[in-house]
Scaffold this active site. Structure first.
Site, mmCIF file in Angstrom:
data_model
loop_
_atom_site.group_PDB
_atom_site.id
_atom_site.type_symbol
_atom_site.label_atom_id
_atom_site.label_comp_id
_atom_site.label_asym_id
_atom_site.label_seq_id
_atom_site.Cartn_x
_atom_site.Cartn_y
_atom_site.Cartn_z
ATOM 1 N N CYS A 1 -58.124 25.847 51.862
ATOM 2 C CA CYS A 1 -57.054 26.562 51.153
ATOM 3 C C CYS A 1 -57.574 27.629 50.189
ATOM 4 C CB CYS A 1 -56.178 25.572 50.406
ATOM 5 S SG CYS A 1 -55.574 24.227 51.440
ATOM 6 N N ASN B 1 -47.126 25.278 53.568
ATOM 7 C CA ASN B 1 -48.549 25.398 53.242
ATOM 8 C C ASN B 1 -49.283 25.929 54.470
ATOM 9 O OD1 ASN B 1 -51.284 24.993 52.751
ATOM 10 N ND2 ASN B 1 -51.017 22.994 51.804
ATOM 11 N N HIS C 1 -52.475 29.472 45.587
ATOM 12 C CA HIS C 1 -52.358 28.835 46.898
ATOM 13 C C HIS C 1 -50.988 28.174 46.997
ATOM 14 C CE1 HIS C 1 -52.710 26.359 50.345
ATOM 15 N NE2 HIS C 1 -52.902 25.243 49.675
#
Length: 315
Positions: A113, A271, A241
């Protein structure tokens, strides 16, 4: 050493959209359960005929067009991804082939990430050192390929997509537009976010990640501002993120960016791992929500319990 800047950005998401209601028909969950815990409404899902390098190439082509450049202008391609199926050719080489970039250095960066902000720092360093003239920096992941669709705590989180940036030297006499990176990791806690096994599956210890992100990262993000010669109040934008709205909102508050537009693309995209920061940033730029030249904090965190962040000037 010359400073560098982001000349342009671009993004791409697959056409198929998976809603919370769709997920409720697949696993024991509901729209209310998902929204209350992670803030996500929808996510985009790539089909079996849409590999990671195709998502990446679409985003990169958009960034190139926005910058008014051709593939031949690029001499470094960096792709941040953790969902590559094959070991070789790597994603960067495959993207270069798709776009017709003639002879670039081509490398993948796997920091999950935090991959895009690591790759952006690497491109900045390469341009500053004279090792590259113009770089394509791409974050691309197909997280639905590694989702466990029987686990309602993780499958509701993930989506697919890509975002890209063109990095080049700043014009003569101009200050650098990509600030110094602050990066690091907590290797002994790497088990908290995992993509492992055969077949590979995404799993995480949600509470451990939440506590780490909301308590340990705010001072690091403020340090990235300090290294750029700013205070958090100076920021016009914050792109963290896009993991979970319940992490993004308290983290932005604790950083102290009271005047900034805070990216909340997780609501619509889920995500997307390494894609999440460039995807969200590109959307903010496309919608004109941040003025050209305004300072924006990009801060990635997650897998390996790694982090990387820097302040950039909006293209």
């Amino acid at each position: 050493m010359n400073g560098s800047r982001i000349a342009a950005v671009g993004h791409y998401q697959p056409a198929k959209v998976l809603t919370n209601e769709d997920l409720a028909g697949m696993v024991d969950t509901s729209d209310e359960w998902i929204r209350s815990r992670v803030g996500i409404r929808t996510r985009h899902v790539a089909g079996p005929d849409e590999p990671v390098d195709e998502l990446a190439a679409h985003a990169a082509a958009k960034a190139l067009a926005s910058a008014g450049l051709t593939p031949g202008d690029i001499d470094l391609v960096l792709v941040a991804t953790s969902t590559a199926v094959d070991r070789s050719p790597n994603m960067a080489a495959r993207v270069a082939a798709r776009l017709g970039i003639p002879s670039p250095a081509a490398m993948d960066v796997n920091v999950v990430c935090a991959g895009f902000t690591h790759a952006l720092a690497t491109a900045d360093h390469a341009v500053r050192a004279g090792a590259a003239t113009r770089a394509l920096v791409i974050g691309a992941d197909k997280m639905t390929d590694v989702a466990d669709w029987t686990d309602r705590t993780t499958c509701v989180l993930v989506g697919d997509g890509a975002g890209a940036a063109v990095v080049e030297a700043c014009p003569a006499g101009k200050e650098p537009c990509i600030g110094p990176v602050i990066w690091g990791s907590v290797p002994e806690m790497g088990h908290a976010v995992r993509i492992e096994g055969t077949p590979s599956r995404f799993a995480q210890e949600g509470q451990s990640v939440y506590r780490w992100a909301t308590t340990q990262l705010p001072p690091l993000a403020r340090k990235a501002c300090e290294r750029a010669g700013l205070v958090p109040e100076d920021l016009a934008g914050v792109v963290l993120h896009q993991a979970n709205l319940r992490i993004i909102e308290p983290l932005a508050l604790k950083i102290g960016a009271v005047n900034a537009v805070v990216a909340r693309d997780v609501v619509d995209s889920g995500n997307t791992s390494a894609a999440s920061i460039p995807l969200a940033f590109s959307k903010l730029v496309e919608r004109g929500e941040i003025s050209t030249g305004a300072p924006v904090l990009l801060f990635g965190f997650g897998g390996n319990l790694s982090y990387a962040g820097q302040v950039v000037r909006c293209p």
